[in-house]
Write an enzyme that holds these catalytic residues in place. Structure first.
Site, PDB file in Angstrom:
ATOM      1  N   ASP A  12      37.881  47.061  66.738  1.00 45.68           N
ATOM      2  CA  ASP A  12      37.512  48.300  67.413  1.00 45.68           C
ATOM      3  C   ASP A  12      37.470  48.006  68.905  1.00 45.68           C
ATOM      4  O   ASP A  12      36.755  47.099  69.346  1.00 45.68           O
ATOM      5  CB  ASP A  12      36.137  48.788  66.952  1.00 45.68           C
ATOM      6  N   ASP A 131      39.511  58.333  56.386  1.00 45.06           N
ATOM      7  CA  ASP A 131      38.122  57.931  56.161  1.00 45.06           C
ATOM      8  C   ASP A 131      37.619  58.765  54.990  1.00 45.06           C
ATOM      9  O   ASP A 131      37.415  59.970  55.115  1.00 45.06           O
ATOM     10  CB  ASP A 131      37.280  58.180  57.415  1.00 45.06           C
TER      11      ASP A 131
END
Length: 254
Positions: A12, A131
């Site tokens: 990330d 997701d």
């Protein structure tokens, strides 16, 4: 010889730094993404995934710089996702050195984006990120979410994945919000359901905690396994995972 399974660390990245947080909140600086990428490549990572969690458009140019710097030093495929909203974004990322580009919420908002990217650059460039959360509100029992799992879209995850594949998605990155961060293993039912949709490669994400967690995900139908925190913390190395997979009878690249 079969096709080797892939082990993929995920970074990330925000404002040019690797960050760690829970569902994109309370992000803490972890270090230089190029250093992480180099370390993972040396450990034998098959690919790398960068997720740009930058909140502001101002920092987007920093992400291109990070991709360029990484691609100049690390010679394994690099997928970059986060904030991709147009074919121009894809062109810039590919021009900076990305091999594949991940799309998520922008494709949910405008599914035609999937077809536009696939038509212009080829399906092999396009990774659809999902997701996914278990939900009684959908026929399959799996719903698509955004914002790190906090916002339900009302879309059935399997229906959305099937539609995106029809539009041209060349790979599915399936992240289980329920399993993410638990370190108790991947959601095997979710992987099996996604595998049954098509021959498009499936990357399993969310839930890795120990070396024994990876082989079941691949047996369930994943072509690749992705993890973040267990690699960043040093709890596991790419080599640890590949050794365990080889011992389980799976073909891995050195």
């Amino acid at each position: 010889m079969g096709v080797a399974v892939r082990v993929i660390p995920c970074l990330d990245v925000a404002a040019g730094r690797v960050v760690k947080g829970v569902n994109f909140q309370n992000l803490r600086d972890q270090g230089d993404p190029v250093e992480f990428a180099r370390r993972y490549a040396e450990q034998g990572a098959d690919e790398l995934t960068f997720l740009d969690v930058t909140a502001t458009v101002d920092d987007r140019s920093t992400t291109y710089d990070v991709v360029r710097a990484t691609a100049g030093q690390v010679f394994i495929p690099l997928t970059v996702g986060g904030g991709v909203r147009s074919t121009e974004d894809v062109a810039r990322l590919l021009g900076s050195g990305a091999d594949k580009v991940g799309v998520n919420s922008a494709a949910i908002a405008r599914p035609g984006l999937v077809a536009e990217i696939a038509d212009r650059f080829g399906a092999q460039v396009l990774v659809l990120s999902l997701d996914v959360k278990r939900s009684a509100s959908t026929d399959s029992g799996f719903a698509v979410t955004t914002h790190g799992g906090r916002t339900e879209t009302g879309l059935d995850a399997l229906e959305w994945a099937a539609r995106a594949i029809e539009l041209g998605a060349g790979e599915l990155l399936v992240n289980s919000i329920d399993a993410d961060g638990t370190k108790e293993g991947f959601d095997l039912e979710l992987i099996r359901e996604m595998r049954a949709l098509s021959a498009v490669p499936v990357i399993a994400s969310g839930g890795a905690g120990k070396t024994a967690d990876f082989a079941p995900a691949l047996r369930a139908g994943a072509d690749a396994v992705l993890a973040a925190s267990v690699f960043h913390s040093g709890e596991l190395t790419i080599g640890d995972v590949k050794t365990a997979l080889a011992a389980a009878g799976m073909e891995v690249r050195p």
